[in-house]
Design a protein around this motif. Structure first.
Motif, PDB file in Angstrom:
ATOM      1  N   ASP A   1       1.172   4.107  -3.024  1.00  0.00           N
ATOM      2  CA  ASP A   1       1.058   5.542  -2.769  1.00  0.00           C
ATOM      3  C   ASP A   1       2.309   6.283  -3.259  1.00  0.00           C
ATOM      4  O   ASP A   1       2.215   7.363  -3.848  1.00  0.00           O
ATOM      5  CB  ASP A   1       0.862   5.799  -1.273  1.00  0.00           C
ATOM      6  CG  ASP A   1      -0.510   5.376  -0.782  1.00  0.00           C
ATOM      7  OD1 ASP A   1      -1.413   5.193  -1.626  1.00  0.00           O
ATOM      8  OD2 ASP A   1      -0.672   5.215   0.448  1.00  0.00           O
TER       9      ASP A   1
ATOM     10  N   ALA B   1       2.321   6.633  -7.058  1.00  0.00           N
ATOM     11  CA  ALA B   1       1.439   7.725  -7.483  1.00  0.00           C
ATOM     12  C   ALA B   1       2.080   9.079  -7.199  1.00  0.00           C
ATOM     13  O   ALA B   1       1.970  10.021  -8.005  1.00  0.00           O
ATOM     14  CB  ALA B   1       0.088   7.611  -6.780  1.00  0.00           C
ATOM     15  N   THR B   2       2.779   9.183  -6.088  1.00  0.00           N
ATOM     16  CA  THR B   2       3.403  10.449  -5.711  1.00  0.00           C
ATOM     17  C   THR B   2       4.518  10.841  -6.667  1.00  0.00           C
ATOM     18  O   THR B   2       4.581  11.994  -7.124  1.00  0.00           O
ATOM     19  CB  THR B   2       3.946  10.368  -4.271  1.00  0.00           C
ATOM     20  OG1 THR B   2       2.875  10.120  -3.369  1.00  0.00           O
ATOM     21  CG2 THR B   2       4.654  11.658  -3.886  1.00  0.00           C
TER      22      THR B   2
ATOM     23  N   ALA C   1       0.835  -1.205   0.000  1.00  0.00           N
ATOM     24  CA  ALA C   1       0.000   0.000   0.000  1.00  0.00           C
ATOM     25  C   ALA C   1       0.867   1.252   0.000  1.00  0.00           C
ATOM     26  O   ALA C   1       0.589   2.225  -0.720  1.00  0.00           O
ATOM     27  CB  ALA C   1      -0.934  -0.012   1.200  1.00  0.00           C
ATOM     28  N   ARG C   2       1.952   1.222   0.784  1.00  0.00           N
ATOM     29  CA  ARG C   2       2.851   2.377   0.817  1.00  0.00           C
ATOM     30  C   ARG C   2       3.555   2.561  -0.526  1.00  0.00           C
ATOM     31  O   ARG C   2       3.742   3.688  -0.994  1.00  0.00           O
ATOM     32  CB  ARG C   2       3.880   2.220   1.938  1.00  0.00           C
ATOM     33  CG  ARG C   2       3.299   2.271   3.351  1.00  0.00           C
ATOM     34  CD  ARG C   2       4.396   2.455   4.388  1.00  0.00           C
ATOM     35  NE  ARG C   2       5.377   1.382   4.373  1.00  0.00           N
ATOM     36  CZ  ARG C   2       5.286   0.259   5.073  1.00  0.00           C
ATOM     37  NH1 ARG C   2       4.221   0.039   5.840  1.00  0.00           N
ATOM     38  NH2 ARG C   2       6.238  -0.657   5.017  1.00  0.00           N
TER      39      ARG C   2
END
Length: 245
Positions: free
Chosen positions: A229, A232-233, A225-226
């Motif tokens: 994220d 995407a960042t 999950a990290r």
């Protein structure tokens, strides 16, 4: 009289012997220098060649093939790998990949402050280790890695560095590269990986032998999950620009 002649012969012989030894040392030094220059030229040519030639194998793949009998690896150009996997791997392993010249100084500083409890190797350093050197921790390998990494950064574009990484990195027991990982863990081609699957593959790095991307543990789920994220960042803030069209 005989003693005097012997003494004269000895005194005459010593300078000659010293001259011969000095000449031998000079010749040895010249050959050593030529040898070092020859090795350096070969390394530069080897690194330069891999900018255009796909590495047929790596030292680590060879050792694993000997140990296991066979390994799985199929080369795929970066265009044939899901962009989500490229972003996920960069987010997981080297978020500043597009910003540094081979060494992430901030990451190295943080690792030192943390007591070297975690690694600070960039993707570029890992490519050098995997494609040109050997595994394991040793000062000779680290010294060569430190020399070859900036050379590779000067000769290869970032996109090529990431492409080679995605094809030679260990992604499972006897599994190397994005295509073999996608087939091994999810039964799809590297081009068809979903963002979630890509994040899971990135999350099992750098210890894929001890982790399962298809049936992840709870820690791997959280890390995935990290990673998602983070992927995407870096896409949003431009840190993926050096390897995306």
């Amino acid at each position: 009289m005989t003693k005097r002649r012997t003494s004269r012969k000895r005194s005459a012989t010593r300078p000659g012997l010293r001259a011969r030894l000095a000449g031998l040392l000079r010749a040895t030094g010249r050959w050593a220098l030529r040898g070092a220059i020859g090795v350096a030229v070969l390394v530069v040519l080897w690194v330069a060649a891999y900018r255009w030639i796909d590495p047929p194998t790596t030292p680590y793949m060879l050792s694993e093939r000997l140990r296991l009998g066979a390994v799985a690896q199929e080369w795929r150009d970066l265009d044939a790998i899901a962009p989500a996997l490229a972003r996920s791997v960069v987010a997981a392993e080297d978020a500043n990949f597009c910003l540094h010249w081979g060494f992430d100084v901030d990451a190295i500083r943080d690792a030192i402050e943390a007591g070297a409890a975690r690694g600070a190797s960039t993707i570029s350093q890992q490519v050098v280790k995997n494609a040109f050197l050997w595994q394991g921790r040793s000062w000779p390998r680290k010294a060569l890695e430190t020399v070859i990494t900036p050379l590779m950064e000067a000769l290869w574009p970032k996109r090529r560095i990431l492409e080679v990484y995605l094809n030679v990195a260990e992604t499972g027991e006897g599994v190397f590269g994005a295509q073999a990982a996608a087939r091994h863990w999810f039964g799809v081609d590297a081009a068809d990986l979903s963002p979630g699957q890509a994040a899971r593959i990135a999350a099992i790095l750098p210890a894929p032998k001890d982790r399962d991307a298809a049936r992840p543990s709870e820690p791997i789920r959280r890390k995935s999950a990290r990673v998602a994220d983070g992927a995407a960042t870096i896409r949003a803030d431009g840190r993926a620009a050096c390897f995306e069209d």
